[in-house]
Scaffold this motif. Sequence first.
Motif, PDB file in Angstrom:
ATOM      1  N   THR A  10       0.844  -1.197   0.000  1.00  0.00           N
ATOM      2  CA  THR A  10       0.000   0.000   0.000  1.00  0.00           C
ATOM      3  C   THR A  10       0.877   1.244   0.000  1.00  0.00           C
ATOM      4  O   THR A  10       0.631   2.204  -0.723  1.00  0.00           O
ATOM      5  CB  THR A  10      -0.897   0.015   1.264  1.00  0.00           C
ATOM      6  N   THR A  11       1.949   1.240   0.827  1.00  0.00           N
ATOM      7  CA  THR A  11       2.828   2.407   0.898  1.00  0.00           C
ATOM      8  C   THR A  11       3.473   2.658  -0.449  1.00  0.00           C
ATOM      9  O   THR A  11       3.548   3.779  -0.919  1.00  0.00           O
ATOM     10  CB  THR A  11       3.943   2.159   1.940  1.00  0.00           C
ATOM     11  N   SER A  71       2.384   1.797  -3.390  1.00  0.00           N
ATOM     12  CA  SER A  71       1.476   2.197  -4.458  1.00  0.00           C
ATOM     13  C   SER A  71       0.919   3.609  -4.235  1.00  0.00           C
ATOM     14  O   SER A  71       0.305   4.157  -5.119  1.00  0.00           O
ATOM     15  CB  SER A  71       0.334   1.197  -4.582  1.00  0.00           C
ATOM     16  N   THR A  72       1.114   4.177  -3.038  1.00  0.00           N
ATOM     17  CA  THR A  72       0.646   5.542  -2.814  1.00  0.00           C
ATOM     18  C   THR A  72       1.746   6.494  -3.239  1.00  0.00           C
ATOM     19  O   THR A  72       2.803   6.529  -2.635  1.00  0.00           O
ATOM     20  CB  THR A  72       0.310   5.763  -1.322  1.00  0.00           C
ATOM     21  N   ALA A  97      -0.156  12.278  -3.096  1.00  0.00           N
ATOM     22  CA  ALA A  97      -1.377  11.824  -3.784  1.00  0.00           C
ATOM     23  C   ALA A  97      -2.626  12.522  -3.215  1.00  0.00           C
ATOM     24  O   ALA A  97      -3.492  12.967  -3.976  1.00  0.00           O
ATOM     25  CB  ALA A  97      -1.511  10.315  -3.672  1.00  0.00           C
TER      26      ALA A  97
END
Length: 370
Positions: free
Chosen positions: A17-18, A20-21, A25
């Motif tokens: 998750t980290t 892909s952020t 953003a």
Amino acid sequence: MNFGVRRILGVLTRSYTTMSTRPFALERQLGLSAVRRACALTSSVFNKLVKNETLTKGDKSPVTVGDYAAQALISIMLKNSFPADPIVGEEDAAELRAEEGKVLRDRIIDLANEALIAPLVEGDKAEWGIGPGQTKTTAELLDAIDRGNYDGGRTGRMWTIDPIDGTKGFLRGEQYAVCISLLVDAQVQLGIIGCPNLPVDASKPDGERGCIFVAVRGQGCQQIALSGSSETKLTMPTFTPSTLNFLESVEALHSSHSTTDTISSILGITRPPIRMDSQAKYGCLARGDGGLYLRMPTGVGYREKIWDHAPGSLLVEEAGGVVTDSRGQPLDFGLGRTLGENFGVVAAGKDVHAAVLDAVQQATGVKAKV
Ligand SMILES: Nc1ncnc2c1ncn2[C@@H]1O[C@H](COP(=O)(O)O)[C@@H](OP(=O)(O)O)[C@H]1O
Ligand SMILES: [Mg+2]
Ligand SMILES: [Mg+2]
Ligand SMILES: [Mg+2]
């Protein structure tokens, strides 16, 4: 599933998750939402603007109910998600707090609240303080305008807001832009410029109008039509003297047209300049409508404001261009509300920037700083 496996899966999910952020953003998404709302607000103000809804500021420049209401709206949205971030905004509410400012103040409060409660569209989130029922009081909205009073500086996060850049163009029904940026330690990290009157495609001047330009440092520059959400990546094309043309201010008081003429001759540019108000010029440069944006001071004493250049300069850099002052120095956004010692602005593609600086030197005698 045993505890060990669950822990490993948890760590993997968190790190995915980290990864892909993308950096900034949330700031990008919220900034786009705020600029879209402010564009709708200012367009509606233009269609209904009456003569007594414009004031003349101390420096003789105009400011309208649209400038104040848009700054209030954007500031409220920023405070909601980033309460600790200071804001360098162009406008302040001093004149509106005075008794004589009442009529204008009431109109501004109505406009800002109308924009806040407008229905949510794709990408909007109610937790940003927008959507049905989310009105604010007069005191809250005046305070929101005055949150733009930050003095700026070299360290930490800060936003800039120019709620209507090119107010003179706005009043003429021509180009103007809603501009915001986020700086971290005086480096622009995010720039967003909404241009409600700008053709989406310069080759179709009578086609659809209204676009937003957005750039995050290291993530490129994109254009989005105000009517939609799909993004087009912008890359500056390569120019030669025969295809190169200038973008410059409409107002000769803001940038010397005669100096640009001289520089044009030195560079052998034959195409006429495109004159356009506001930071729409930076967006147009980023997408290749013109090859170079030059802003040469017309007199001594005026200092460029950081909100007039921070978002635009990032758009051009992220589209592959170079932005400096006329001495070849980087624009310094860390000296307060103005660009301090910078003298003029030269923004162009990598391939022509050095030649333009030489021509500026020849035309004006301004010496390059090494
Ligand atoms: N004498 C001057 N020299 C350069 N810029 C000036 C100026 N007086 C005002 N400006 C700035 O020029 C901006 C408009 O730029 P442009 O000429 O590119 O449209 C104005 O922004 P606002 O319209 O937000 O006040 C204002 O900040
Ligand atoms: Mg102004
Ligand atoms: Mg401005
Ligand atoms: Mg302005």
